[in-house]
Design a protein around this motif. Structure first.
Motif, PDB file in Angstrom:
ATOM      1  N   GLY A   2     157.306  74.226 -76.220  1.00 19.35           N
ATOM      2  CA  GLY A   2     158.191  75.064 -77.008  1.00 19.35           C
ATOM      3  C   GLY A   2     158.425  76.432 -76.391  1.00 19.35           C
ATOM      4  N   PRO A   3     159.378  77.192 -76.950  1.00 13.00           N
ATOM      5  CA  PRO A   3     159.702  78.516 -76.419  1.00 13.00           C
ATOM      6  C   PRO A   3     158.516  79.478 -76.414  1.00 13.00           C
ATOM      7  N   LEU A   4     157.608  79.303 -77.350  1.00 11.03           N
ATOM      8  CA  LEU A   4     156.436  80.175 -77.415  1.00 11.03           C
ATOM      9  C   LEU A   4     155.272  79.662 -76.580  1.00 11.03           C
ATOM     10  N   GLN A   5     155.499  78.539 -75.885  1.00 13.77           N
ATOM     11  CA  GLN A   5     154.465  77.954 -75.029  1.00 13.77           C
ATOM     12  C   GLN A   5     153.154  77.729 -75.798  1.00 13.77           C
ATOM     13  N   ARG A   6     153.304  77.096 -76.912  1.00 13.57           N
ATOM     14  CA  ARG A   6     152.145  76.817 -77.759  1.00 13.57           C
ATOM     15  C   ARG A   6     151.292  75.731 -77.121  1.00 13.57           C
ATOM     16  N   ALA A   7     149.981  75.923 -77.132  1.00 15.65           N
ATOM     17  CA  ALA A   7     149.062  74.954 -76.529  1.00 15.65           C
ATOM     18  C   ALA A   7     148.953  73.719 -77.410  1.00 15.65           C
ATOM     19  N   MET A   8     149.085  72.526 -76.790  1.00 14.95           N
ATOM     20  CA  MET A   8     149.013  71.248 -77.498  1.00 14.95           C
ATOM     21  C   MET A   8     148.005  70.344 -76.807  1.00 14.95           C
ATOM     22  N   LYS A   9     147.365  69.520 -77.591  1.00 18.95           N
ATOM     23  CA  LYS A   9     146.457  68.512 -77.043  1.00 18.95           C
ATOM     24  C   LYS A   9     146.526  67.272 -77.931  1.00 18.95           C
ATOM     25  N   VAL A  10     146.838  66.122 -77.314  1.00 21.87           N
ATOM     26  CA  VAL A  10     147.005  64.870 -78.048  1.00 21.87           C
ATOM     27  C   VAL A  10     145.975  63.864 -77.550  1.00 21.87           C
ATOM     28  N   SER A  11     145.275  63.224 -78.471  1.00 27.34           N
ATOM     29  CA  SER A  11     144.321  62.182 -78.100  1.00 27.34           C
ATOM     30  C   SER A  11     145.079  60.916 -77.717  1.00 27.34           C
ATOM     31  N   GLY A  12     144.695  60.324 -76.594  1.00 25.34           N
ATOM     32  CA  GLY A  12     145.346  59.087 -76.175  1.00 25.34           C
ATOM     33  C   GLY A  12     144.870  57.870 -76.934  1.00 25.34           C
ATOM     34  N   GLN A  13     143.779  58.018 -77.690  1.00 29.47           N
ATOM     35  CA  GLN A  13     143.263  56.898 -78.476  1.00 29.47           C
ATOM     36  C   GLN A  13     143.576  57.138 -79.947  1.00 29.47           C
ATOM     37  N   GLY A  14     144.654  56.510 -80.429  1.00 26.44           N
ATOM     38  CA  GLY A  14     144.979  56.605 -81.840  1.00 26.44           C
ATOM     39  C   GLY A  14     144.169  55.603 -82.640  1.00 26.44           C
ATOM     40  N   LYS A  61     152.075  48.359 -91.017  1.00 25.16           N
ATOM     41  CA  LYS A  61     150.753  48.985 -91.071  1.00 25.16           C
ATOM     42  C   LYS A  61     150.891  50.477 -90.781  1.00 25.16           C
ATOM     43  N   ILE A  62     149.779  51.195 -90.938  1.00 25.98           N
ATOM     44  CA  ILE A  62     149.718  52.625 -90.665  1.00 25.98           C
ATOM     45  C   ILE A  62     148.909  52.856 -89.389  1.00 25.98           C
ATOM     46  N   VAL A  63     149.435  53.683 -88.507  1.00 29.82           N
ATOM     47  CA  VAL A  63     148.672  54.153 -87.353  1.00 29.82           C
ATOM     48  C   VAL A  63     148.694  55.676 -87.374  1.00 29.82           C
ATOM     49  N   ARG A  64     147.734  56.295 -86.689  1.00 33.92           N
ATOM     50  CA  ARG A  64     147.709  57.755 -86.662  1.00 33.92           C
ATOM     51  C   ARG A  64     147.284  58.271 -85.292  1.00 33.92           C
ATOM     52  N   VAL A  65     147.751  59.481 -84.989  1.00 31.95           N
ATOM     53  CA  VAL A  65     147.500  60.117 -83.709  1.00 31.95           C
ATOM     54  C   VAL A  65     146.861  61.473 -83.970  1.00 31.95           C
ATOM     55  N   ALA A  66     145.782  61.785 -83.258  1.00 31.43           N
ATOM     56  CA  ALA A  66     145.098  63.069 -83.404  1.00 31.43           C
ATOM     57  C   ALA A  66     145.809  64.132 -82.573  1.00 31.43           C
ATOM     58  N   LEU A  67     146.061  65.312 -83.191  1.00 34.58           N
ATOM     59  CA  LEU A  67     146.805  66.390 -82.536  1.00 34.58           C
ATOM     60  C   LEU A  67     146.128  67.731 -82.830  1.00 34.58           C
ATOM     61  N   ARG A  68     146.056  68.572 -81.790  1.00 32.09           N
ATOM     62  CA  ARG A  68     145.568  69.938 -81.955  1.00 32.09           C
ATOM     63  C   ARG A  68     146.632  70.899 -81.439  1.00 32.09           C
ATOM     64  N   MET A  69     146.998  71.883 -82.272  1.00 33.05           N
ATOM     65  CA  MET A  69     148.005  72.883 -81.912  1.00 33.05           C
ATOM     66  C   MET A  69     147.366  74.257 -81.929  1.00 33.05           C
ATOM     67  N   GLY A  70     147.482  74.979 -80.816  1.00 29.65           N
ATOM     68  CA  GLY A  70     146.897  76.311 -80.726  1.00 29.65           C
ATOM     69  C   GLY A  70     147.698  77.355 -81.487  1.00 29.65           C
ATOM     70  N   ALA A  71     147.066  78.480 -81.759  1.00 29.24           N
ATOM     71  CA  ALA A  71     147.728  79.581 -82.472  1.00 29.24           C
ATOM     72  C   ALA A  71     148.632  80.359 -81.523  1.00 29.24           C
ATOM     73  N   VAL A  72     149.710  80.924 -82.080  1.00 27.03           N
ATOM     74  CA  VAL A  72     150.630  81.779 -81.334  1.00 27.03           C
ATOM     75  C   VAL A  72     150.789  83.093 -82.090  1.00 27.03           C
ATOM     76  N   ASN A  73     151.423  84.064 -81.433  1.00 24.26           N
ATOM     77  CA  ASN A  73     151.511  85.402 -82.021  1.00 24.26           C
ATOM     78  C   ASN A  73     152.497  85.484 -83.180  1.00 24.26           C
ATOM     79  N   ASP A  74     153.504  84.664 -83.169  1.00 23.13           N
ATOM     80  CA  ASP A  74     154.547  84.793 -84.180  1.00 23.13           C
ATOM     81  C   ASP A  74     155.103  83.418 -84.531  1.00 23.13           C
ATOM     82  N   ALA A  75     155.555  83.290 -85.756  1.00 27.45           N
ATOM     83  CA  ALA A  75     156.209  82.055 -86.179  1.00 27.45           C
ATOM     84  C   ALA A  75     157.690  82.121 -85.830  1.00 27.45           C
ATOM     85  N   VAL A  76     158.328  80.961 -85.714  1.00 27.71           N
ATOM     86  CA  VAL A  76     159.757  80.877 -85.410  1.00 27.71           C
ATOM     87  C   VAL A  76     160.449  80.215 -86.597  1.00 27.71           C
TER      88      VAL A  76
END
Length: 232
Positions: free
Chosen positions: A94-106, A120-135
């Motif tokens: 994204g424009p704010l270069q937010r840090a992302m990390k996605v687990s390859g094992q859902g 059926k339902i599947v799910r993916v684990a995601l981590r999003m880092g903090a940024v200075n401002d919201a858009v």
């Protein structure tokens, strides 16, 4: 005195009936009884033809149902420059270069109440880092691509109705535009045959009329295993 000869019609009426003459069949070489056996031999062939027709119709019905399910779940995804990143490694998005990390094992969560029998339902684990401002002039979205079909993520509202324990850590696309650190799961409703796919994040910037001005997309390949006991 001569007696009158009997009337010809009366005489014919008293004559015994004769079987109609049948010319012998010089070509088949079979008696009428044996010739009738051919019809009996056709019965199994007719039954087989009927069974094949039933199987064909059933196959077309199943294929049509699967295709209909894909059409019902699939959505239009705006075209964008797609960048694919490795799983389990941080990258900027994204424009704010937010840090992302996605687990390859859902995880494969199985069926959910109210879903079709072959979904059926599947799910993916995601981590999003903090940024200075919201858009605020953006719209975020999550998709799971399986083959040529894209499935949108399940919103927390439906999950809360059926599985409130899942909804507590469910992430939605709009959170891509927020500033706080987020960690949780992104849920998708997919066909039972799905075992892998590509998890996509879309960042859509909006103009003053709230139309898409630019789109960025980041994807990570994921696969799905059965749910691990104890996960929330």
């Amino acid at each position: 005195m001569k007696r009158n000869a009997p009337h010809s019609d009366a005489w014919n009426a008293q004559a015994p009936e004769r079987e109609p003459w049948q010319e012998p069949d010089h070509f088949s070489g079979e008696t009428p009884e044996r010739a009738g056996g051919g019809s009996a031999r056709l019965v199994p062939l007719v039954i087989c033809a009927i069974l094949l027709a039933v199987l064909l119709v059933e196959g077309v019905f199943i294929w049509g149902k699967s295709a209909q399910m894909q059409r019902n779940n699939a959505v239009y995804v705006p075209s964008a420059e797609q960048n694919v990143y490795p799983a389990d490694e941080s990258f900027s998005f994204g424009p704010l270069q937010r840090a992302m990390k996605v687990s390859g094992q859902g995880e494969d969560m199985g069926r959910i109440t109210g879903a079709a029998q072959d979904e059926k339902i599947v799910r993916v684990a995601l981590r999003m880092g903090a940024v200075n401002d919201a858009v605020w002039d953006c719209s975020g979205a999550f998709y799971l691509q399986c083959g040529g079909t894209y499935y949108p993520n399940l919103g927390g509202y439906r999950l809360k109705q059926e599985h409130p324990e899942w909804a507590m850590r469910a992430l939605d696309g709009y959170e891509l535009c927020e500033s706080g650190m987020e960690e949780g799961w992104v849920y998708f409703l997919v066909p039972e045959s799905v075992s892998e796919g590509t998890f996509w994040m879309h960042w859509l910037e909006k103009d003053e009329d709230y139309n898409n001005e630019s789109v960025q997309a980041a994807g990570v390949p994921v696969s799905f295993a059965q749910e691990v006991a104890g996960n929330d």
